[in-house]
Design a protein around this motif. Structure first.
Motif, mmCIF file in Angstrom:
data_model
loop_
_atom_site.group_PDB
_atom_site.id
_atom_site.type_symbol
_atom_site.label_atom_id
_atom_site.label_comp_id
_atom_site.label_asym_id
_atom_site.label_seq_id
_atom_site.Cartn_x
_atom_site.Cartn_y
_atom_site.Cartn_z
ATOM 1 N N UNK A 198 44.033 28.548 34.063
ATOM 2 C CA UNK A 198 44.162 29.417 34.985
ATOM 3 C C UNK A 198 44.112 30.559 35.702
ATOM 4 N N UNK A 199 42.396 30.389 35.707
ATOM 5 C CA UNK A 199 41.270 31.540 35.745
ATOM 6 C C UNK A 199 40.677 30.919 36.803
ATOM 7 N N UNK A 200 40.796 31.619 38.011
ATOM 8 C CA UNK A 200 40.560 31.320 40.317
ATOM 9 C C UNK A 200 39.588 32.123 40.074
ATOM 10 N N UNK A 201 38.404 30.505 40.903
ATOM 11 C CA UNK A 201 37.119 31.602 41.169
ATOM 12 C C UNK A 201 36.582 32.176 42.187
ATOM 13 N N UNK A 202 38.152 32.672 42.420
ATOM 14 C CA UNK A 202 38.502 33.859 43.584
ATOM 15 C C UNK A 202 38.497 35.580 43.533
ATOM 16 N N UNK A 203 38.405 36.298 44.343
ATOM 17 C CA UNK A 203 38.842 37.362 44.345
ATOM 18 C C UNK A 203 40.175 37.398 44.840
ATOM 19 N N UNK A 204 40.902 38.046 44.029
ATOM 20 C CA UNK A 204 42.719 38.137 44.540
ATOM 21 C C UNK A 204 42.783 39.261 44.830
ATOM 22 N N UNK A 205 42.277 40.003 46.038
ATOM 23 C CA UNK A 205 43.031 41.216 46.373
ATOM 24 C C UNK A 205 44.030 41.462 46.440
ATOM 25 N N UNK A 206 45.511 41.736 45.922
ATOM 26 C CA UNK A 206 46.892 41.776 45.800
ATOM 27 C C UNK A 206 46.645 41.743 44.357
ATOM 28 N N UNK A 207 48.429 42.575 44.203
ATOM 29 C CA UNK A 207 49.056 43.112 43.063
ATOM 30 C C UNK A 207 48.810 44.272 42.292
ATOM 31 N N UNK A 208 48.845 44.615 40.894
ATOM 32 C CA UNK A 208 48.367 45.985 40.449
ATOM 33 C C UNK A 208 46.761 45.761 40.006
ATOM 34 N N UNK A 209 46.461 47.318 39.887
ATOM 35 C CA UNK A 209 45.546 47.409 39.690
ATOM 36 C C UNK A 209 44.354 47.719 38.046
ATOM 37 N N UNK A 210 43.871 48.172 37.896
ATOM 38 C CA UNK A 210 43.564 48.521 36.480
ATOM 39 C C UNK A 210 44.116 49.876 36.293
ATOM 40 N N UNK A 211 44.674 50.177 35.273
ATOM 41 C CA UNK A 211 45.270 51.445 35.016
ATOM 42 C C UNK A 211 44.226 52.461 34.201
ATOM 43 N N UNK A 212 44.391 53.538 34.748
ATOM 44 C CA UNK A 212 43.511 54.741 34.722
ATOM 45 C C UNK A 212 43.783 55.524 33.836
ATOM 46 N N UNK A 213 44.074 55.467 32.263
ATOM 47 C CA UNK A 213 44.116 56.481 31.118
ATOM 48 C C UNK A 213 43.619 57.131 31.081
ATOM 49 N N UNK A 214 42.861 58.117 31.857
ATOM 50 C CA UNK A 214 42.452 59.473 31.290
ATOM 51 C C UNK A 214 43.214 60.359 31.417
ATOM 52 N N UNK A 215 44.428 60.440 31.891
ATOM 53 C CA UNK A 215 45.552 61.484 32.571
ATOM 54 C C UNK A 215 46.228 61.157 30.898
ATOM 55 N N UNK A 216 46.423 59.671 30.973
ATOM 56 C CA UNK A 216 47.554 59.420 29.744
ATOM 57 C C UNK A 216 46.920 60.106 28.240
ATOM 58 N N UNK A 217 45.249 59.869 27.959
ATOM 59 C CA UNK A 217 44.821 60.314 27.616
ATOM 60 C C UNK A 217 44.609 62.035 27.119
#
Length: 206
Positions: A183-202
């Motif tokens: 299930x490793x796709x050899x393309x970029x999927x520019x859709x859905x959720x992005x990475x979460x910035x933990x800075x504010x959470x920390x």
């Protein structure tokens, strides 16, 4: 004749705009529901103050495609997680689809532990990785959920706009399945959720 062409062109433009707006509204509603689920989950890694910092790609109907489903008859296996714990799954089938002119496939899995729970017996699971991982999206991959009842006439509308992060993207201590190599796709999927910035959470936790 000219008036007819102009009218048809105008109708096409209006129809395209209406579809785009409807798709955006549908995606926004899905994401709002997704955010609220963090407030009700007993083991949620996020608090209400964290929710405004969840990041998503803009809704893009290019990443909603109709896939052909092929059922599988497979033995159960142990899928490793990022915590080291293993979870038992069975390969339920494969989705084959075209995205931006290229052929792709993703395996669909079924959790045997959830199968034993009446409320979740129809649940299926697609863990996947793509070329955005570790950059714009979470390095450990993302997930998609569906139900057996969503597979109609051996087809399924695969919507990457609904791809979401595992709990491991927000905090340690969770047993998040590692997407199998199939299930490793050899393309970029520019859709859905992005990475979460933990800075504010920390900062909030200090």
């Amino acid at each position: 004749m000219k008036d007819t062409v102009n009218t048809l062109f105008l109708l096409l433009i209006v129809g395209s705009f209406a579809f785009a707006q409807s798709f955006r509204d549908e995606t926004d509603q899905y994401r709002e529901k997704y955010r609220k689920e963090f407030l009700h989950a007993s083991n949620s890694p996020l608090k209400e103050a964290d929710l405004p910092f969840l990041q998503f790609y803009d809704p893009d109907s290019t990443y909603r495609v109709t896939a052909r489903f092929e059922k599988s008859k497979s033995e159960s296996f142990e899928m490793p997680t990022y915590s080291g714990v293993k979870k038992t799954y069975v390969k339920y089938g494969t989705l084959k689809f075209r995205l931006n002119g290229r052929k792709h496939s993703l395996n669909v899995y079924r959790s045997l532990s959830l199968l034993a729970v009446a409320k979740y017996k129809d649940y299926l699971f697609i863990p996947f990785k793509d070329k955005t991982n570790g950059n714009v999206s979470y390095g450990g991959g993302r997930y998609l959920d569906l139900k057996t009842t969503d597979l109609k006439d051996n087809t399924y509308v695969l919507d990457f706009n609904k791809a979401y992060n595992p709990y491991c993207a927000y905090s340690d201590g969770y047993n998040c399945p590692i997407p199998p190599s199939a299930n490793h796709l050899a393309v970029e999927i520019h859709a859905g959720e992005k990475n979460f910035d933990k800075t504010h959470q920390e900062a909030r936790l200090r």
